[in-house]
Design a protein around this motif. Sequence first.
Motif, short mmCIF file in Angstrom:
data_model
loop_
_atom_site.label_atom_id
_atom_site.label_comp_id
_atom_site.label_asym_id
_atom_site.label_seq_id
_atom_site.Cartn_x
_atom_site.Cartn_y
_atom_site.Cartn_z
N GLY A 155 -4.63 -3.09 2.66
CA GLY A 155 -3.44 -3.92 2.74
C GLY A 155 -2.68 -3.61 4.01
O GLY A 155 -3.20 -2.97 4.93
N GLY A 156 -1.44 -4.06 4.06
CA GLY A 156 -0.61 -3.83 5.24
C GLY A 156 -0.04 -5.12 5.76
O GLY A 156 0.37 -5.99 5.00
N ILE A 157 -0.03 -5.27 7.09
CA ILE A 157 0.56 -6.44 7.74
C ILE A 157 -0.56 -7.34 8.25
O ILE A 157 -1.44 -6.89 9.00
CB ILE A 157 1.46 -6.01 8.90
CG1 ILE A 157 2.64 -5.21 8.37
CG2 ILE A 157 1.95 -7.24 9.69
CD1 ILE A 157 3.48 -4.54 9.46
N GLY A 158 -0.53 -8.61 7.84
CA GLY A 158 -1.53 -9.57 8.27
C GLY A 158 -0.94 -10.67 9.11
O GLY A 158 0.28 -10.76 9.30
N ILE A 162 0.83 -1.21 0.00
CA ILE A 162 0.00 0.00 0.00
C ILE A 162 0.86 1.25 0.00
O ILE A 162 1.92 1.31 0.60
CB ILE A 162 -0.99 0.01 1.18
CG1 ILE A 162 -0.27 0.08 2.53
CG2 ILE A 162 -1.92 -1.20 1.13
CD1 ILE A 162 -1.21 0.35 3.71
N GLN A 163 0.36 2.28 -0.69
CA GLN A 163 1.07 3.54 -0.84
C GLN A 163 0.42 4.69 -0.07
O GLN A 163 0.99 5.76 0.04
CB GLN A 163 1.15 3.91 -2.32
CG GLN A 163 1.83 2.86 -3.18
CD GLN A 163 3.30 2.69 -2.83
OE1 GLN A 163 4.06 3.65 -2.86
NE2 GLN A 163 3.70 1.47 -2.50
N ASN A 164 -0.80 4.46 0.44
CA ASN A 164 -1.48 5.49 1.22
C ASN A 164 -2.53 4.80 2.10
O ASN A 164 -2.77 3.60 1.98
CB ASN A 164 -2.12 6.55 0.31
CG ASN A 164 -3.08 5.93 -0.70
OD1 ASN A 164 -4.09 5.32 -0.31
ND2 ASN A 164 -2.78 6.06 -1.98
N GLN A 216 -2.45 0.95 8.34
CA GLN A 216 -2.21 2.37 8.12
C GLN A 216 -0.71 2.67 8.07
O GLN A 216 0.11 1.94 8.63
CB GLN A 216 -2.85 3.19 9.24
CG GLN A 216 -4.34 3.00 9.37
CD GLN A 216 -5.12 3.66 8.25
OE1 GLN A 216 -5.09 4.89 8.09
NE2 GLN A 216 -5.82 2.87 7.46
N ILE A 217 -0.38 3.76 7.41
CA ILE A 217 0.98 4.27 7.41
C ILE A 217 1.14 5.15 8.65
O ILE A 217 0.53 6.22 8.74
CB ILE A 217 1.28 5.05 6.12
CG1 ILE A 217 1.17 4.11 4.92
CG2 ILE A 217 2.66 5.71 6.19
CD1 ILE A 217 1.08 4.81 3.58
N ILE A 218 1.90 4.67 9.62
CA ILE A 218 2.05 5.33 10.91
C ILE A 218 3.51 5.78 11.09
O ILE A 218 4.42 5.00 10.81
CB ILE A 218 1.64 4.38 12.05
CG1 ILE A 218 0.19 3.91 11.85
CG2 ILE A 218 1.81 5.05 13.41
CD1 ILE A 218 -0.21 2.75 12.75
N ASN A 219 3.71 6.99 11.53
CA ASN A 219 5.06 7.55 11.69
C ASN A 219 5.86 7.47 10.38
O ASN A 219 7.07 7.27 10.38
CB ASN A 219 5.83 6.83 12.79
CG ASN A 219 5.19 6.98 14.15
OD1 ASN A 219 4.55 8.00 14.43
ND2 ASN A 219 5.34 5.97 15.00
N LYS A 220 5.15 7.58 9.26
CA LYS A 220 5.73 7.56 7.91
C LYS A 220 6.32 6.19 7.53
O LYS A 220 7.03 6.08 6.53
CB LYS A 220 6.79 8.64 7.75
CG LYS A 220 6.26 10.06 7.93
CD LYS A 220 7.36 11.09 7.71
CE LYS A 220 6.83 12.50 7.89
NZ LYS A 220 7.90 13.52 7.68
#
Length: 327
Positions: A122-125, A115-117, A147-151
């Motif tokens: 998506g992310g970690i499963g 994921i780009q935003n 989510q994209i957290i702390n960049k």
Amino acid sequence: MKRMIALLLLAGCSQLSIAQEKKAKYSGNPVFPGWYADPEGVVFGKDYWIYPTFSAAYDQQVFFDAFSSPDLVTWIKHPDILDTAAVKWAKRALWAPSIVEKDQHYYLFFGANDIQNNQETGGIGVAVANNPAGPFKDYLGQPLVSQIINKAQPIDQYVFHDSDGKYYLIYGGWGHCNIAQLKDDFTGFIPFEDGITFREITPEKYVEGPTMFKKDGKYYFMWSEGGWTGPDYSVAYAIADSPMGPFKRIGKILEQAPAIATGAGHHSVIALPAENRWYIVYHRRPLTEKAANSRETCIDRMYFDKNGLIQPIKITKAGVPAALIRK
């Protein structure tokens, strides 16, 4: 004359057998055929296991294979232990598995979809199975981190089990790394005492691929630097008194060897402290290859000096000697 020829032939065969036997006593690098990257090396019972990324175009990365060995030399392939058919929200880019055993279950943490935003899915499963060879099934029905957290892009997850029983998720791409304490059932996170759930622990020059282990009461934090598609991909590390750091970069300990391979990075550590054996499992790119995804999984020994610092690792073609797990 015939007897002499026969003896010479027998001697030649014996020498060949000895040479083959010597060769067989080392793992060789790569340790198994095929393009595989981001390997997670672990020990379950009396077997070594490696869980890598299938190195291909993102849309072809829809499954994981695993490999097991009793001696680091003979490897058994366990194909398709998890694929996107078992994870409804995952479509592509299955990356960098990390696995832990808990209460007779095996939990496989993985990245998916690149994921780009925060509007993308998506992310970690997390997937679960009763056997390290699977088959694994989706544990949560949704990403654990979406989510994209702390960049930090939610990829390259590593699960660290501390000696006090706590489990931590350490992850992150795009030059940022987070740590969060997992709940005991791996369904979510426990905030730290200050109320923060995801704490950034990014050290100098960090890019991706975090790994952590504990030795002699110290926390060794390792990561990959450089670009994964290029020859400068490498591994550096830091040491701290806590899994939260602070981590001050000590230096680089794994990198290319111009006569052997390029792009040596994204590793894990197999630790057998009771036997004083430490291995680094990593991927690299053969000198004959230029394609980004032409990556193979290798293993070499890792040593420490008298002060506990990691000595620079020499990447080899021979790999490591055969070794059974004794304890």
